[in-house]
Write a protein that holds these residues in place. Structure first.
Motif, PDB file in Angstrom:
ATOM      1  N   GLY A 107       0.806  -1.081   0.104  1.00  0.00           N
ATOM      2  CA  GLY A 107      -0.010   0.077   0.022  1.00  0.00           C
ATOM      3  C   GLY A 107       0.961   1.121   0.111  1.00  0.00           C
ATOM      4  O   GLY A 107       0.623   2.251  -0.684  1.00  0.00           O
ATOM      5  N   ILE A 108       1.784   1.237   0.777  1.00  0.00           N
ATOM      6  CA  ILE A 108       2.830   2.421   0.859  1.00  0.00           C
ATOM      7  C   ILE A 108       3.543   2.533  -0.826  1.00  0.00           C
ATOM      8  O   ILE A 108       3.457   3.553  -1.008  1.00  0.00           O
ATOM      9  CB  ILE A 108       3.890   2.196   1.705  1.00  0.00           C
ATOM     10  CG1 ILE A 108       3.196   2.267   3.289  1.00  0.00           C
ATOM     11  CG2 ILE A 108       5.048   3.157   1.817  1.00  0.00           C
ATOM     12  CD1 ILE A 108       4.109   1.837   4.446  1.00  0.00           C
ATOM     13  N   CYS A 109       3.978   1.579  -1.201  1.00  0.00           N
ATOM     14  CA  CYS A 109       4.274   1.556  -2.556  1.00  0.00           C
ATOM     15  C   CYS A 109       3.436   2.164  -3.538  1.00  0.00           C
ATOM     16  O   CYS A 109       3.899   2.867  -4.539  1.00  0.00           O
ATOM     17  CB  CYS A 109       4.858   0.546  -3.330  1.00  0.00           C
ATOM     18  SG  CYS A 109       6.552  -0.225  -2.390  1.00  0.00           S
ATOM     19  N   ALA A 138       7.721   5.979 -10.342  1.00  0.00           N
ATOM     20  CA  ALA A 138       6.337   5.531 -10.152  1.00  0.00           C
ATOM     21  C   ALA A 138       6.214   3.857 -10.845  1.00  0.00           C
ATOM     22  O   ALA A 138       5.484   3.157 -10.037  1.00  0.00           O
ATOM     23  CB  ALA A 138       5.271   6.285 -10.934  1.00  0.00           C
ATOM     24  N   ALA A 139       6.951   3.643 -11.926  1.00  0.00           N
ATOM     25  CA  ALA A 139       6.711   2.264 -12.648  1.00  0.00           C
ATOM     26  C   ALA A 139       7.294   1.472 -11.661  1.00  0.00           C
ATOM     27  O   ALA A 139       6.819   0.341 -11.458  1.00  0.00           O
ATOM     28  CB  ALA A 139       7.593   2.501 -13.925  1.00  0.00           C
ATOM     29  N   VAL A 140       8.488   1.851 -10.804  1.00  0.00           N
ATOM     30  CA  VAL A 140       9.019   0.840 -10.093  1.00  0.00           C
ATOM     31  C   VAL A 140       8.326   0.509  -8.767  1.00  0.00           C
ATOM     32  O   VAL A 140       7.865  -0.538  -8.290  1.00  0.00           O
ATOM     33  CB  VAL A 140      10.469   1.405  -9.673  1.00  0.00           C
ATOM     34  CG1 VAL A 140      11.055   0.606  -8.568  1.00  0.00           C
ATOM     35  CG2 VAL A 140      11.276   1.388 -10.808  1.00  0.00           C
ATOM     36  N   LEU A 141       7.687   1.665  -8.384  1.00  0.00           N
ATOM     37  CA  LEU A 141       6.730   1.543  -7.153  1.00  0.00           C
ATOM     38  C   LEU A 141       5.629   0.636  -7.540  1.00  0.00           C
ATOM     39  O   LEU A 141       5.139   0.057  -6.555  1.00  0.00           O
ATOM     40  CB  LEU A 141       6.681   2.842  -6.478  1.00  0.00           C
ATOM     41  CG  LEU A 141       7.717   3.511  -6.016  1.00  0.00           C
ATOM     42  CD1 LEU A 141       7.290   4.975  -5.616  1.00  0.00           C
ATOM     43  CD2 LEU A 141       8.128   2.796  -4.407  1.00  0.00           C
ATOM     44  N   PHE A 142       5.083   1.041  -8.601  1.00  0.00           N
ATOM     45  CA  PHE A 142       3.778   0.272  -8.683  1.00  0.00           C
ATOM     46  C   PHE A 142       4.115  -1.238  -9.078  1.00  0.00           C
ATOM     47  O   PHE A 142       3.258  -2.146  -8.636  1.00  0.00           O
ATOM     48  CB  PHE A 142       3.210   0.877 -10.329  1.00  0.00           C
ATOM     49  CG  PHE A 142       2.154   2.063  -9.991  1.00  0.00           C
ATOM     50  CD1 PHE A 142       1.293   2.304  -9.136  1.00  0.00           C
ATOM     51  CD2 PHE A 142       2.227   3.059 -11.064  1.00  0.00           C
ATOM     52  CE1 PHE A 142       0.354   2.966  -9.005  1.00  0.00           C
ATOM     53  CE2 PHE A 142       1.669   4.374 -10.836  1.00  0.00           C
ATOM     54  CZ  PHE A 142       0.625   4.282  -9.535  1.00  0.00           C
ATOM     55  N   ALA A 143       5.154  -1.476  -9.714  1.00  0.00           N
ATOM     56  CA  ALA A 143       5.755  -2.684  -9.790  1.00  0.00           C
ATOM     57  C   ALA A 143       5.820  -3.670  -8.419  1.00  0.00           C
ATOM     58  O   ALA A 143       5.296  -4.723  -8.212  1.00  0.00           O
ATOM     59  CB  ALA A 143       6.822  -2.926 -10.771  1.00  0.00           C
TER      60      ALA A 143
END
Length: 138
Positions: free
Chosen positions: A3-5, A34-39
């Motif tokens: 959730g934090i990511c 954002a792409a890394v955190l969503f992944a």
């Protein structure tokens, strides 16, 4: 943790979207974050982000080929130069002018020395090769 990511990824998307208009915010690094955190946070949100116009317009080619055409670089650097020049002369104090000059220099360094320059034909070939490898591995 997931959730934090996801929350941090949406913050990066928001700041990156603002960075499209405001040159002091680095759009590309924020979208990459954002792409890394969503992944890391959510497969569904990651797929959603990869399908957005923001990602396709600002990151997809750079991520796929790790390069830009001379025309693309010139367009970006011209826009950056105009916006930073306006900001530099509009800034009332020298501290702000210093920050603007440092950020502008960093942009020029990255675009001129860290991102490879390729021809239009080479860019198209790289993109086609990358998509072919993606299909083969899927």
């Amino acid at each position: 943790m997931n959730g934090i990511c996801v929350v941090l990824a949406f913050v990066c998307v928001g700041l990156g979207a603002i960075g499209i208009v405001v040159p002091i915010l680095p759009t590309t690094p924020l979208f990459l974050a954002a792409a890394v955190l969503f992944a890391k946070g959510s497969k569904r949100f990651h797929q959603w982000f990869l399908s957005t116009k923001l990602y396709r317009n600002h990151l997809e080619d750079l991520v796929i080929t790790r390069s830009m055409t001379k025309k693309s670089k010139l367009t970006v650097l011209t826009t950056i130069t105009v916006l930073f020049t306006i900001g530099f002369f509009a800034a009332p104090i020298w501290h702000a002018k210093s920050v603007i000059a440092i950020v502008a220099a960093a942009h020029y360094y990255v675009f001129l020395f860290r991102i490879r320059t390729v021809s239009e034909e080479e860019k198209a070939r790289q993109k086609a090769e990358s998509k072919r490898r993606e299909k083969a591995s899927a």
